[in-house]
Design a protein around this motif. Structure first.
Motif, PDB file in Angstrom:
ATOM      1  N   ASP A 216       0.840  -1.200   0.000  1.00  0.00           N
ATOM      2  CA  ASP A 216       0.000   0.000   0.000  1.00  0.00           C
ATOM      3  C   ASP A 216       0.873   1.248   0.000  1.00  0.00           C
ATOM      4  O   ASP A 216       1.946   1.271   0.608  1.00  0.00           O
ATOM      5  N   HIS A 218       1.437   5.338  -2.294  1.00  0.00           N
ATOM      6  CA  HIS A 218       1.010   6.354  -3.256  1.00  0.00           C
ATOM      7  C   HIS A 218       1.904   6.306  -4.499  1.00  0.00           C
ATOM      8  O   HIS A 218       3.122   6.126  -4.395  1.00  0.00           O
ATOM      9  N   VAL A 220       3.838   8.238  -7.086  1.00  0.00           N
ATOM     10  CA  VAL A 220       4.431   9.571  -7.031  1.00  0.00           C
ATOM     11  C   VAL A 220       4.767  10.096  -8.422  1.00  0.00           C
ATOM     12  O   VAL A 220       4.443  11.231  -8.762  1.00  0.00           O
ATOM     13  N   GLN A 234       3.690   3.360   2.688  1.00  0.00           N
ATOM     14  CA  GLN A 234       2.998   4.017   3.798  1.00  0.00           C
ATOM     15  C   GLN A 234       3.963   4.570   4.836  1.00  0.00           C
ATOM     16  O   GLN A 234       3.662   5.538   5.519  1.00  0.00           O
ATOM     17  N   TYR A 257      -4.995   9.926  -9.866  1.00  0.00           N
ATOM     18  CA  TYR A 257      -5.648   9.702  -8.571  1.00  0.00           C
ATOM     19  C   TYR A 257      -4.657  10.021  -7.457  1.00  0.00           C
ATOM     20  O   TYR A 257      -3.538   9.498  -7.436  1.00  0.00           O
ATOM     21  N   LYS A 258      -5.028  10.889  -6.530  1.00  0.00           N
ATOM     22  CA  LYS A 258      -4.105  11.352  -5.489  1.00  0.00           C
ATOM     23  C   LYS A 258      -4.180  10.544  -4.204  1.00  0.00           C
ATOM     24  O   LYS A 258      -3.382  10.739  -3.293  1.00  0.00           O
ATOM     25  N   GLY A 259      -5.147   9.629  -4.102  1.00  0.00           N
ATOM     26  CA  GLY A 259      -5.307   8.867  -2.876  1.00  0.00           C
ATOM     27  C   GLY A 259      -4.397   7.650  -2.819  1.00  0.00           C
ATOM     28  O   GLY A 259      -3.626   7.373  -3.740  1.00  0.00           O
ATOM     29  N   PRO A 260      -4.488   6.888  -1.721  1.00  0.00           N
ATOM     30  CA  PRO A 260      -3.660   5.688  -1.566  1.00  0.00           C
ATOM     31  C   PRO A 260      -4.111   4.567  -2.494  1.00  0.00           C
ATOM     32  O   PRO A 260      -5.291   4.472  -2.850  1.00  0.00           O
ATOM     33  N   ARG A 285      -7.330   1.212  -6.380  1.00  0.00           N
ATOM     34  CA  ARG A 285      -7.538   2.426  -5.595  1.00  0.00           C
ATOM     35  C   ARG A 285      -8.223   2.061  -4.287  1.00  0.00           C
ATOM     36  O   ARG A 285      -9.268   1.412  -4.288  1.00  0.00           O
TER      37      ARG A 285
END
Length: 301
Positions: A216, A218, A220, A234, A257-260, A285
């Motif tokens: 999990d 992001h 970048v 994380q 998409y900016k979320g995790p 997502r």
């Protein structure tokens, strides 16, 4: 030196040395550091200490404990505690300090040789010290035991973990500072981000099984020409990736998409089982957009 409890034999003694790993740079000015980097560095120092202790003092009872974390850049203090026979301490310097001295001398030798084989090696007449000369005429005299560690590369993986957090412009240096109850025992040794390459061992790649490995974090960055980029876990630690799919372009939309996200991947580790890179095979997502996050065209507000 701490006194032995009354119910212990008089030949038993306890000593301790305080070692501080201090990281400096823009990214640690607030006194914080990604936990994965901290754990890796502590594991590296602890394992290096343990390997030397097993040879230099196999009968001693050694412990490494974290004693404090200080907000001066980022500094973590470690206590090397040892209980051993009093006769071993009669020579003067406690064995814990001798072990840390060995680590520091090894670092100084690797800095002097800049990761390249020495141009000349000379052993003195008593066979106790070695004179090492590097390509730029740097000359360093080290104990024979330090040179043997250097030659065997036995601690390369451990030193690599200590220097792993260094990044130019972000974390610029790591210092090892050693003290006893009476004051400083050794001069601090510092490794800069420009010297990090001298401490990186040759990697032995180990991939996971055919079952995907899930991580999990992001997304970048992405270079669409190479389908490579950076994934931030994380813990905050970055890791390089490559998109590995029949149609990598199908994954490009996920970078907006900016979320995790949760990625399925084939993971590559070094010889110390530290994650080095991943090949992403699928992206999920973790926080999908709500179905009515924008006005519906079927009605007016």
């Amino acid at each position: 030196m701490a006194q032995a409890p009354i119910d212990e034999p008089p030949s038993s003694a306890k000593t301790q040395v305080e070692i501080t790993l201090k990281y400096d740079g823009r990214d640690v000015d607030d006194g914080t550091m990604p936990i994965e980097d901290v754990i890796s560095a502590l594991r590296g120092f602890s394992n290096a200490y343990g390997k030397i202790a097993s040879v230099r003092d196999p009968e001693g009872q050694h412990q490494i404990r974290v004693s404090a974390i200080n907000k001066s850049s980022f500094a973590v203090s470690i206590i090397a505690w040892v209980q051993q026979n009093q006769t071993l301490l009669a020579v003067g310097t406690p064995i814990a300090a001798l072990i840390v001295t060995t680590i520091i001398k090894l670092i100084e030798l690797k800095k002097a040789t800049k990761g390249k084989p020495p141009t000349s090696i000379t052993v003195d007449g008593n066979n106790n010290t070695v004179i090492v000369q590097s390509g730029d005429n740097t000359r360093l005299v080290v104990p024979r035991a330090v040179y043997e560690l250097y030659k065997s590369k036995r601690l390369d993986n451990e030193l690599s973990k200590i220097t792993s957090p260094l990044r130019e412009g972000k974390i610029e240096a790591v210092s090892i500072i050693t003290k006893s109850e009476t004051g400083t025992l050794l001069e601090p040794v510092t490794i800069t981000s420009s010297e990090k390459a001298f401490f990186q061992e040759e990697e032995v790649e180990v991939t996971t099984t055919s079952k995907p490995f899930e991580i999990d974090g992001h997304l970048v960055s992405l270079n669409k020409e190479s389908n490579r980029g950076t994934f931030r876990m994380q813990s905050g630690r970055p890791v390089s990736y490559r998109l590995k799919a029949e149609r990598p372009t199908d994954m490009y939309a996920d970078f907006a998409y900016k979320g995790p996200v949760r990625v399925q991947c084939i993971a590559t580790f070094d010889s110390g089982l530290e994650l080095k890179s991943i090949e992403i095979t699928a992206i999920e997502r973790l926080q999908p957009e709500l179905p009515f996050s924008s006005p519906s065209p079927d009605f007016e507000l």
